[in-house]
Motif scaffolding. Structure first.
Motif, PDB file in Angstrom:
ATOM      1  N   GLY A 203      -4.448  14.410   7.508  1.00 28.06           N
ATOM      2  CA  GLY A 203      -3.997  13.173   6.870  1.00 28.06           C
ATOM      3  C   GLY A 203      -2.571  13.313   6.366  1.00 28.06           C
ATOM      4  O   GLY A 203      -2.161  14.379   5.910  1.00 28.06           O
ATOM      5  N   GLY A 204      -1.820  12.223   6.444  1.00 26.36           N
ATOM      6  CA  GLY A 204      -0.444  12.242   5.976  1.00 26.36           C
ATOM      7  C   GLY A 204      -0.206  11.248   4.860  1.00 26.36           C
ATOM      8  O   GLY A 204      -1.157  10.696   4.266  1.00 26.36           O
ATOM      9  N   ALA A 205       1.085  11.003   4.599  1.00 25.90           N
ATOM     10  CA  ALA A 205       1.469  10.104   3.513  1.00 25.90           C
ATOM     11  C   ALA A 205       0.913   8.694   3.719  1.00 25.90           C
ATOM     12  O   ALA A 205       0.781   7.928   2.766  1.00 25.90           O
ATOM     13  CB  ALA A 205       2.986  10.056   3.411  1.00 25.90           C
ATOM     14  N   GLY A 206       0.578   8.348   4.957  1.00 31.72           N
ATOM     15  CA  GLY A 206       0.008   7.027   5.254  1.00 31.72           C
ATOM     16  C   GLY A 206      -1.328   6.785   4.565  1.00 31.72           C
ATOM     17  O   GLY A 206      -1.772   5.637   4.471  1.00 31.72           O
ATOM     18  N   LEU A 207      -1.948   7.841   4.056  1.00 34.49           N
ATOM     19  CA  LEU A 207      -3.219   7.650   3.335  1.00 34.49           C
ATOM     20  C   LEU A 207      -2.961   7.192   1.889  1.00 34.49           C
ATOM     21  O   LEU A 207      -3.896   6.790   1.188  1.00 34.49           O
ATOM     22  CB  LEU A 207      -4.072   8.923   3.371  1.00 34.49           C
ATOM     23  N   GLU A 208      -1.763   7.353   1.462  1.00 38.03           N
ATOM     24  CA  GLU A 208      -1.197   6.750   0.243  1.00 38.03           C
ATOM     25  C   GLU A 208      -1.682   7.230  -1.121  1.00 38.03           C
ATOM     26  O   GLU A 208      -0.881   7.469  -2.007  1.00 38.03           O
ATOM     27  CB  GLU A 208      -1.330   5.222   0.298  1.00 38.03           C
ATOM     28  N   THR A 209      -2.993   7.318  -1.359  1.00 36.72           N
ATOM     29  CA  THR A 209      -3.461   7.668  -2.720  1.00 36.72           C
ATOM     30  C   THR A 209      -4.454   8.843  -2.686  1.00 36.72           C
ATOM     31  O   THR A 209      -5.135   9.040  -1.671  1.00 36.72           O
ATOM     32  CB  THR A 209      -4.191   6.472  -3.388  1.00 36.72           C
ATOM     33  N   PRO A 210      -4.563   9.575  -3.811  1.00 36.87           N
ATOM     34  CA  PRO A 210      -5.553  10.661  -3.866  1.00 36.87           C
ATOM     35  C   PRO A 210      -6.977  10.146  -3.630  1.00 36.87           C
ATOM     36  O   PRO A 210      -7.789  10.840  -3.021  1.00 36.87           O
ATOM     37  CB  PRO A 210      -5.405  11.211  -5.292  1.00 36.87           C
ATOM     38  N   GLU A 211      -7.264   8.939  -4.078  1.00 33.92           N
ATOM     39  CA  GLU A 211      -8.610   8.368  -3.878  1.00 33.92           C
ATOM     40  C   GLU A 211      -8.886   8.197  -2.389  1.00 33.92           C
ATOM     41  O   GLU A 211      -9.964   8.535  -1.891  1.00 33.92           O
ATOM     42  CB  GLU A 211      -8.757   7.007  -4.592  1.00 33.92           C
ATOM     43  N   TRP A 301      -5.586   3.778   9.461  1.00 34.29           N
ATOM     44  CA  TRP A 301      -6.307   5.045   9.523  1.00 34.29           C
ATOM     45  C   TRP A 301      -7.798   4.897   9.191  1.00 34.29           C
ATOM     46  O   TRP A 301      -8.641   5.567   9.772  1.00 34.29           O
ATOM     47  CB  TRP A 301      -5.666   6.077   8.584  1.00 34.29           C
ATOM     48  N   ARG A 302      -8.115   3.997   8.225  1.00 35.28           N
ATOM     49  CA  ARG A 302      -9.495   3.908   7.741  1.00 35.28           C
ATOM     50  C   ARG A 302     -10.427   3.399   8.849  1.00 35.28           C
ATOM     51  O   ARG A 302     -11.506   3.965   9.077  1.00 35.28           O
ATOM     52  CB  ARG A 302      -9.555   2.987   6.524  1.00 35.28           C
ATOM     53  N   ASN A 303     -10.006   2.352   9.533  1.00 25.64           N
ATOM     54  CA  ASN A 303     -10.848   1.806  10.616  1.00 25.64           C
ATOM     55  C   ASN A 303     -11.007   2.835  11.731  1.00 25.64           C
ATOM     56  O   ASN A 303     -12.101   3.038  12.263  1.00 25.64           O
ATOM     57  CB  ASN A 303     -10.211   0.543  11.216  1.00 25.64           C
ATOM     58  N   ALA A 304      -9.886   3.487  12.061  1.00 29.32           N
ATOM     59  CA  ALA A 304      -9.925   4.460  13.160  1.00 29.32           C
ATOM     60  C   ALA A 304     -10.824   5.643  12.800  1.00 29.32           C
ATOM     61  O   ALA A 304     -11.579   6.132  13.650  1.00 29.32           O
ATOM     62  CB  ALA A 304      -8.507   4.942  13.457  1.00 29.32           C
ATOM     63  N   LEU A 305     -10.754   6.086  11.535  1.00 28.86           N
ATOM     64  CA  LEU A 305     -11.581   7.224  11.106  1.00 28.86           C
ATOM     65  C   LEU A 305     -13.060   6.906  11.316  1.00 28.86           C
ATOM     66  O   LEU A 305     -13.805   7.704  11.896  1.00 28.86           O
ATOM     67  CB  LEU A 305     -11.309   7.534   9.625  1.00 28.86           C
TER      68      LEU A 305
END
Ligand SMILES: Cc1cc2nc3c(=O)[nH]c(=O)nc-3n(C[C@H](O)[C@H](O)[C@H](O)COP(=O)(O)OP(=O)(O)OC[C@H]3O[C@@H](n4cnc5c(N)ncnc54)[C@H](O)[C@@H]3O)c2cc1C
Length: 312
Positions: A203-211, A301-305
């Motif tokens: 995962g990279g910065a595109g995931l945006e938050t620690p949550e 990323w979320r949908n693809a994951l």
């Protein structure tokens, strides 16, 4: 001193490091001993260690899941005769050996170079250890002055090459932790497994938050896979350094590397470009990672994951 290269390994060994030791040993008349640190109750597979270059194999069994660096250092010492230590000691630069090797270096009064990217021997059989220095601006060639020379090497740097040594009986040593220090810490982190994983979800910065990153890690780990990260993700506090892949992190070469929200900076690519298949998920069609990916998914990323995990 024993004319030997001793290579320490975990249960899923860096066979490339054994092969490199075998090549160097052949040019300097040294033998190669592999010592596998095993935390399980069953013996690890050792046949391949002979195939890829070990003349001798020792398994050191340490009971229990978690142990501190001192306990691990003491366990590693069981493979060494202190009166007659090997000329060269090597280990992959995983979290475990990065922590335990300095302890060993003190006991053996040996010079230690951490995180090497290249090893060779000079005309006198002394180790030349190459590693990035000064914030990765130059590559330093380091020679150790002490009689015993120690180095940790980035995992996956060397490809395994069969050396065709004959399989022999394996020595098994049980380490009794009761006789050692009781200070323990959890060092069997993701990084130990990451360098040896067959599939990595990064995962990279595109995931945006620690949550978001925690959600990502939970989903991936539930499915039985490992997570990696970019330096930017680590710097943003999304995950810990032990997950960082790249020039200043871990070098990995899994069969499949799936990059979520990662742009594809050269410093990151250095750490994963030898992966078998690279899959990239990104909302920016022009992200450089797509130039290196075998499969690209343009989207969130979320949908693809969720879709990828459903299919695995
Ligand atoms: C000396 C030095 C050493 C370095 N060492 C390393 C190293 O070891 N490892 C490393 O990784 N970096 C390293 N870097 C940093 C590197 O240069 C990059 O800054 C870093 O890799 C970028 O991380 P990133 O791809 O996560 O972030 P960014 O470059 O910001 O990329 C984020 C990506 O996420 C995408 N995105 C945004 N939202 C979404 C979404 N919802 N779904 C999908 N995609 C989305 C964006 O389009 C973008 O492409 C180093 C830099 C230097 C100078």
């Amino acid at each position: 001193m024993k004319k030997e290269i001793l290579v320490f390994l975990s249960e899923e060994p860096d066979l490339g490091l054994v092969s490199r030791a075998c090549e160097m040993a052949a040019s300097a008349g040294l033998s190669v001993k592999a010592a596998v640190l095993s935390e399980g109750s069953t013996l690890p597979e050792t046949k391949k260690l002979f195939e890829y270059g070990a003349d001798e194999v020792t398994v050191i069994r340490v009971p229990g899941e978690a142990a501190g660096e001192r306990v691990m250092g003491e366990a590693l010492m069981l493979a060494i005769d202190r009166e007659d230590p090997p000329e060269i000691l090597l280990a992959p630069a995983t979290v475990l050996f990065r922590a335990a090797f300095p302890y060993l270096a003190v006991l053996l009064q040996a010079g230690l170079t951490a995180d090497c990217t290249e090893l060779s021997l000079d005309e006198n059989g002394r180790l030349i250890q190459v590693r990035p220095a000064l914030g990765n601006k130059l590559m330093a060639s380091i020679r150790t002055l002490s009689p015993v020379q120690m180095a940790t090497v980035r995992p996956g740097i060397y490809l395994p090459v069969p050396c065709g040594k004959a399989e022999k009986e394996v020595t098994v040593i049980d380490h009794d932790r009761k006789t050692t220090t009781t200070r323990t810490s959890r060092i069997k982190t993701a990084a130990v497994r990451l360098s040896e994983a067959r599939v990595i979800f990064a995962g990279g910065a595109g995931l945006e938050t620690p949550e978001n990153f925690r959600y990502f890690e939970e989903k991936v780990q539930e499915a039985g896979f490992c997570t990696g990260a970019t330096r930017k993700a680590v710097e943003m506090g999304l995950t810990s350094y032990s997950h960082q892949i790249g020039q200043t992190g871990i070098i990995v070469s899994p069969e499949v590397y799936i990059a979520f929200g990662i742009s594809g900076a050269v410093q990151h690519l250095i750490g994963m470009r030898s992966s078998g298949y690279i899959v990239a998920v990104n909302t920016d069609k022009k992200a450089p990672i797509f130039d290196y990916a075998d499969y690209g998914i343009y989207g969130d990323w979320r949908n693809a994951l969720d879709e990828i995990l459903k299919k695995l």
